[in-house]
Design a protein around this motif. Sequence first.
Motif, PDB file in Angstrom:
ATOM      1  N   ASP A  16      27.984  51.303  31.593  1.00 34.04           N
ATOM      2  CA  ASP A  16      29.157  50.426  31.654  1.00 34.04           C
ATOM      3  C   ASP A  16      29.176  49.716  33.008  1.00 34.04           C
ATOM      4  O   ASP A  16      29.520  50.315  34.030  1.00 34.04           O
ATOM      5  CB  ASP A  16      30.438  51.256  31.442  1.00 34.04           C
ATOM      6  CG  ASP A  16      31.686  50.353  31.418  1.00 34.04           C
ATOM      7  OD1 ASP A  16      31.569  49.181  31.814  1.00 34.04           O
ATOM      8  OD2 ASP A  16      32.748  50.843  31.003  1.00 34.04           O
ATOM      9  N   ASP A  17      28.761  48.453  32.998  1.00 33.54           N
ATOM     10  CA  ASP A  17      28.839  47.607  34.202  1.00 33.54           C
ATOM     11  C   ASP A  17      29.538  46.304  33.788  1.00 33.54           C
ATOM     12  O   ASP A  17      29.062  45.215  34.073  1.00 33.54           O
ATOM     13  CB  ASP A  17      27.426  47.320  34.757  1.00 33.54           C
ATOM     14  CG  ASP A  17      27.471  46.519  36.050  1.00 33.54           C
ATOM     15  OD1 ASP A  17      28.518  46.526  36.712  1.00 33.54           O
ATOM     16  OD2 ASP A  17      26.454  45.876  36.391  1.00 33.54           O
ATOM     17  N   GLY A  18      30.656  46.467  33.070  1.00 33.38           N
ATOM     18  CA  GLY A  18      31.370  45.295  32.549  1.00 33.38           C
ATOM     19  C   GLY A  18      32.520  44.894  33.453  1.00 33.38           C
ATOM     20  O   GLY A  18      32.340  44.603  34.634  1.00 33.38           O
ATOM     21  N   ILE A  64      26.770  47.382  29.095  1.00 35.20           N
ATOM     22  CA  ILE A  64      27.943  46.506  28.985  1.00 35.20           C
ATOM     23  C   ILE A  64      28.003  45.686  30.271  1.00 35.20           C
ATOM     24  O   ILE A  64      28.019  46.261  31.365  1.00 35.20           O
ATOM     25  CB  ILE A  64      29.241  47.336  28.833  1.00 35.20           C
ATOM     26  CG1 ILE A  64      29.148  48.275  27.638  1.00 35.20           C
ATOM     27  CG2 ILE A  64      30.439  46.420  28.722  1.00 35.20           C
ATOM     28  CD1 ILE A  64      30.302  49.285  27.567  1.00 35.20           C
ATOM     29  N   GLY A  65      28.028  44.358  30.141  1.00 36.69           N
ATOM     30  CA  GLY A  65      28.060  43.485  31.317  1.00 36.69           C
ATOM     31  C   GLY A  65      26.674  42.954  31.621  1.00 36.69           C
ATOM     32  O   GLY A  65      25.819  43.681  32.127  1.00 36.69           O
ATOM     33  N   ILE A  66      26.470  41.669  31.276  1.00 38.64           N
ATOM     34  CA  ILE A  66      25.128  41.084  31.448  1.00 38.64           C
ATOM     35  C   ILE A  66      25.033  40.327  32.771  1.00 38.64           C
ATOM     36  O   ILE A  66      23.961  40.206  33.355  1.00 38.64           O
ATOM     37  CB  ILE A  66      24.792  40.172  30.234  1.00 38.64           C
ATOM     38  CG1 ILE A  66      24.742  41.032  28.958  1.00 38.64           C
ATOM     39  CG2 ILE A  66      23.484  39.434  30.442  1.00 38.64           C
ATOM     40  CD1 ILE A  66      24.463  40.263  27.673  1.00 38.64           C
ATOM     41  N   GLY A  67      26.178  39.832  33.261  1.00 36.29           N
ATOM     42  CA  GLY A  67      26.186  39.139  34.553  1.00 36.29           C
ATOM     43  C   GLY A  67      25.845  37.665  34.430  1.00 36.29           C
ATOM     44  O   GLY A  67      25.612  37.147  33.330  1.00 36.29           O
ATOM     45  N   GLY A  68      25.810  36.998  35.587  1.00 39.56           N
ATOM     46  CA  GLY A  68      25.547  35.556  35.616  1.00 39.56           C
ATOM     47  C   GLY A  68      26.843  34.807  35.832  1.00 39.56           C
ATOM     48  O   GLY A  68      27.715  34.808  34.963  1.00 39.56           O
ATOM     49  N   LEU A  72      25.709  43.643  26.376  1.00 43.19           N
ATOM     50  CA  LEU A  72      26.943  43.184  25.733  1.00 43.19           C
ATOM     51  C   LEU A  72      27.771  42.439  26.769  1.00 43.19           C
ATOM     52  O   LEU A  72      27.933  42.922  27.897  1.00 43.19           O
ATOM     53  CB  LEU A  72      27.737  44.385  25.209  1.00 43.19           C
ATOM     54  CG  LEU A  72      29.139  44.064  24.677  1.00 43.19           C
ATOM     55  CD1 LEU A  72      29.052  43.288  23.366  1.00 43.19           C
ATOM     56  CD2 LEU A  72      29.945  45.340  24.469  1.00 43.19           C
ATOM     57  N   ASP A  73      28.280  41.278  26.385  1.00 43.74           N
ATOM     58  CA  ASP A  73      29.103  40.515  27.326  1.00 43.74           C
ATOM     59  C   ASP A  73      30.151  39.734  26.555  1.00 43.74           C
ATOM     60  O   ASP A  73      29.989  39.451  25.358  1.00 43.74           O
ATOM     61  CB  ASP A  73      28.222  39.540  28.123  1.00 43.74           C
ATOM     62  CG  ASP A  73      28.837  39.232  29.489  1.00 43.74           C
ATOM     63  OD1 ASP A  73      28.382  39.823  30.494  1.00 43.74           O
ATOM     64  OD2 ASP A  73      29.776  38.403  29.541  1.00 43.74           O
ATOM     65  N   LEU A  74      31.225  39.366  27.258  1.00 45.52           N
ATOM     66  CA  LEU A  74      32.262  38.521  26.660  1.00 45.52           C
ATOM     67  C   LEU A  74      31.674  37.166  26.274  1.00 45.52           C
ATOM     68  O   LEU A  74      32.135  36.522  25.346  1.00 45.52           O
ATOM     69  CB  LEU A  74      33.361  38.260  27.698  1.00 45.52           C
ATOM     70  CG  LEU A  74      34.513  39.234  27.824  1.00 45.52           C
ATOM     71  CD1 LEU A  74      35.473  38.732  28.881  1.00 45.52           C
ATOM     72  CD2 LEU A  74      35.242  39.397  26.489  1.00 45.52           C
TER      73      LEU A  74
HETATM   74  C1  LIG Z   1      28.954  42.806  37.293  1.00 44.63           C
HETATM   75  S1  LIG Z   1      28.545  41.715  35.962  1.00 44.63           S
HETATM   76  C2  LIG Z   1      27.179  42.570  35.249  1.00 44.63           C
HETATM   77  C3  LIG Z   1      25.954  42.557  36.104  1.00 44.63           C
HETATM   78  C4  LIG Z   1      24.694  43.054  35.462  1.00 44.63           C
HETATM   79  N1  LIG Z   1      24.889  44.307  34.738  1.00 44.63           N
HETATM   80  C5  LIG Z   1      23.619  43.256  36.524  1.00 44.63           C
HETATM   81  O1  LIG Z   1      23.511  44.370  37.083  1.00 44.63           O
HETATM   82  O2  LIG Z   1      22.887  42.302  36.797  1.00 44.63           O
HETATM   83  C6  LIG Z   1      29.859  41.988  34.861  1.00 44.63           C
HETATM   84  C7  LIG Z   1      29.741  41.288  33.525  1.00 44.63           C
HETATM   85  O3  LIG Z   1      30.707  41.868  32.657  1.00 44.63           O
HETATM   86  C8  LIG Z   1      31.187  40.866  31.782  1.00 44.63           C
HETATM   87  N2  LIG Z   1      32.512  41.255  31.271  1.00 44.63           N
HETATM   88  C9  LIG Z   1      33.716  41.164  31.883  1.00 44.63           C
HETATM   89  N3  LIG Z   1      34.700  41.616  31.084  1.00 44.63           N
HETATM   90  C10 LIG Z   1      34.112  42.023  29.937  1.00 44.63           C
HETATM   91  C11 LIG Z   1      34.592  42.581  28.727  1.00 44.63           C
HETATM   92  N4  LIG Z   1      35.893  42.808  28.542  1.00 44.63           N
HETATM   93  N5  LIG Z   1      33.704  42.864  27.753  1.00 44.63           N
HETATM   94  C12 LIG Z   1      32.379  42.628  27.923  1.00 44.63           C
HETATM   95  N6  LIG Z   1      31.865  42.105  29.067  1.00 44.63           N
HETATM   96  C13 LIG Z   1      32.713  41.801  30.052  1.00 44.63           C
HETATM   97  C14 LIG Z   1      31.248  39.612  32.651  1.00 44.63           C
HETATM   98  O4  LIG Z   1      31.205  38.458  31.847  1.00 44.63           O
HETATM   99  C15 LIG Z   1      30.006  39.784  33.533  1.00 44.63           C
HETATM  100  O5  LIG Z   1      28.920  39.104  32.975  1.00 44.63           O
END
Ligand SMILES: C[S@@+](CC[C@H](N)C(=O)[O-])C[C@H]1O[C@@H](n2cnc3c(N)ncnc32)[C@H](O)[C@@H]1O
Length: 391
Positions: A266-268, A196-200, A225-227
């Motif tokens: 979970d890194d969202g 969860i959380g793709i980043g960028g 998975l990302d928003l």
């Molecule tokens: C810290 S970044 C992830 C970094 C990535 N995992 C890495 O290590 O390169 C957090 C991501 O979570 C996404 N995010 C934030 N809130 C979210 C939600 N409610 N559901 C899904 N993704 C979410 C953001 O759009 C962002 O892309």
Amino acid sequence: MSTESDLLDRVIQAGTASDAEMSGLLKDAGLEAVVRVLVDEVLFRCDEPVNAIPVDIALDITHETERRRVVFRIVRDRPMEIVGSEESVIRRELRMDVKDLLRRLFGHADHRRTGDFYDSFLPTRPDDLSELPAILAATNLASGTLLSGCTVRDVDLGALSVAYGSDKWASFHWYTAHYQSQFAAYRNQPVRLLEIGIGGFDGELGGSSLKMWKKYFHRGEIFGLDLFDKSALNQPRLTALVGDQGNAETLVAIAREHGPFDIVIDDGSHENEHVRVSFEALFPYVRSGGLYVIEDLQTSYFPRFGGTAGAEAGPDTSVGLLKRLLDDLHHQEQEPKSGEQPTVTQDGVVGVRVFRNIAFIEKGVNGEDGIPGWMDDEAWVALGAIPPTTD
Ligand SMILES: C[S@@+](CC[C@H](N)C(=O)[O-])C[C@H]1O[C@@H](n2cnc3c(N)ncnc32)[C@H](O)[C@@H]1O
């Protein structure tokens, strides 16, 4: 074979399969289709080219009487590309049985790295011999690059994280050392991993950690998975899904379609409520023997993320969730026995490993019985475990 993803699954499984099972795959899918999957994988795995002048290397992939020739054009500062045989000057021809290439790519990490291919080096004399030293040097470098893509190599997750631009190492966080030890047992497995959380940020596509996992889990299928829609990242073994981790229904639908997962990370948003909702929705879709990882536990103490100010994280925080899981892990020991059916986490959490800001929750069968409820002092005395009372 019904879809590309079915084909990919079978090719990955075939890496450790018997000769007969590999033959079955080649019969069903055909050499052409299998070669396509393997070549995509080689292109992904190759190191950055370092040779200054372009070199074309032919890889002949054979199966019984069939042969497919793939010509790789390799040169510094350009992604490796496949070119037609007719427009190339081949500097090296390598010939390998498709089953050996399958084992190299999707077999065990300790598979041999030599003695399984034929090599024809500089098959034609260069027109201008004054160019020979440069051609020779470039061909050696390019061959190393191509071979780097045809093997499973040891991976330092920290270095990979930095190279791909993830913040999991040498940034605010120092997570990859924990990942390296906790994930070692899964590395050779055909894992399904959801992060969860793709980043960028600032218009960047992200996907750093997904690419890192794809490289590390050489047999893995990686889902992010990302928003936000990041489907431009999609490639074989890597799929970017869209959804809100705070919405349990979305998560369950994703898990039904793409799970069960061996690993969920979970890194969202790191909002405490989201962490809880995601865990409750997805933990049931983690396979027995799998792991659920929660990053950035520090937000348990940050009120702006729904955390608790002060020294003790409250029950609704990520750390609060982990404390509850410790109780669930020991539910058989609790007195008096509740007599109720165990919950999903009482029944399925078999380990909780917490490091600074990151937790690894192990799923399994938490089925060992505790000490029977009727074991009173008299019974302990009978066992000789405690001395009898004298009065
Ligand atoms: C810290 S970044 C992830 C970094 C990535 N995992 C890495 O290590 O390169 C957090 C991501 O979570 C996404 N995010 C934030 N809130 C979210 C939600 N409610 N559901 C899904 N993704 C979410 C953001 O759009 C962002 O892309």
